[in-house]
Design a protein around this motif. Sequence first.
Motif: not given
Length: 535
Positions: A211-216, A221-222, A224-229
């Motif tokens: 959540e924090e990283a997506k705002e920076t 993550c490039r 066709n990817t997804y982010c997970y903690n």
Amino acid sequence: MEPSTSRRSNTSIPYPFGIASNSLSQGFQISCGPRSRISGPGGPVLSIGDSVFGILDISLLDGSVTILASINSQQCKGNSSINLEGTIFTFSDARNKFIALGCNVVAMLLNSNSGYSGGCASFCSSKDNIVNGSCSGVACCQAPVPKGLKKLELEFGIISNKDNDILPCGEASIVEQNSYVFSSSDLSNTNNTKPQYRPVVFEWSIDGSCEEAKETTAYACRENTYCYNSSNGVGYRCNCSKGFEGNPYLQGPDGCQDIDECSTRNPCTHKCVNTKGSFQCRCPAGMTGDGLREGSGCNGAGTLVIAIVTGLALLVLLFILGFWTHWLVKKRKLAKTRQRYFMQNGGLLLKQQMFSERSQLHIFTSNELDKATNNFSDDNIVGRGGFGTVYKGILSNQVVVAIKKAQRVDQTQMEQFVNELIILSQANHKNVVQILGCCLETEVPLLVYEFITNGALFHHLHNTLAPMSWEKRLNIAVETASALAYLHLAANIPIIHKDVKSSNILLDKNFTAKVSDFGASRPIPYNQTHVTTLV
């Protein structure tokens, strides 16, 4: 960014790891170690604090790095501590296990923040009870590694001194769970001063949360990817979305690309269509189901339905081919008929005369006039006479015309008909109906005139509901006389109308007279003073 490769080894180093500036950040930097039992022949090594670990494997899928290390503590040598705090690494609780070797000892994992974290106890009665391959509490015990463990502290306790001379010194380690199998020979190494190197798995993650990283702008993550903690709660990682494979931290061809499931594993029983990130299984016509080999497949009376559908399709195709052949033959036959009529009605002679006289007469095709009159519909009839029927028509350029269709034709008078047509086309007077062209592709010629909106004078003279004024009558008489005088005297070749009557005098919207119907007209030479006028 391309994956790095050690200069002295064939070991692949996937991004975000890399040598020097090729890595995502300083925590992901590795180096090339010297030839040693740790790193092998110049393989990649990972430096954490004052310790150096040889890298065996780096996994992007579960965010792990497998190293070769001696992470243990010997009872005879006291406590040992390894600290991963402040780094991107954590001991993997999913892929490591805690083992203890010895007799009548308790090995405990300590956490300076929360106290006791876990451990196990190992017992011995005699050497005969020790079984190779079994680590279930006899000379060897094991326990899970607690989640989120970053600082390793080990402590031993003695349960009983009885028979402790069998294994006078205990040992505890963290090892990769699938790489270690207990052997009684390991017990003789517990007093060995040389460290025992075994595979150990660290989990790694990027600092922060999704959540924090997506705002920076530093979001790793490039496409066709997804982010997970991370499950240990200390960072985030990236993975390729379902249906894609590659490096989720790279852009372009080395990043997450679509998997062509149809060619790689052919999951369908029949037709497979690859889509972006997925695929579709298609069943033949008449069959139902998901089409998957591992699903319901395609069911139903497919073969029979396919045969029926194929047969019907073949019949339709044959019908279309037959209809098209019939239409083509009919079209060719019609074209030959039109060409024959064109020749019979003096088409070639008319073209020659038009060329020599530079006539502006237009030769229409039968298709043009069919469209203009809706196939000569009775609804378009505007007049009938002794020489034929007159139809109202609208040409493709929206010009409204009157089309006269003769009732009969004298084939012996074709040359005279053509000559008179050319002469009439050159008559240019405001009180004479202008002939625009003709069509010779029909059994009898069709003549095309300008359309006069108010109809024949005959109808206006006999309309008792709206009688014409004497002024209009006199104007029409004068204009008619003017037209006849033009035809008799001013035309290139004098023309005798021979059928002047009120039904052949048309009126436009302004009641201007227009002399029409030259079916009985005859041109006369200048040197001829008499002409037969009998119709």
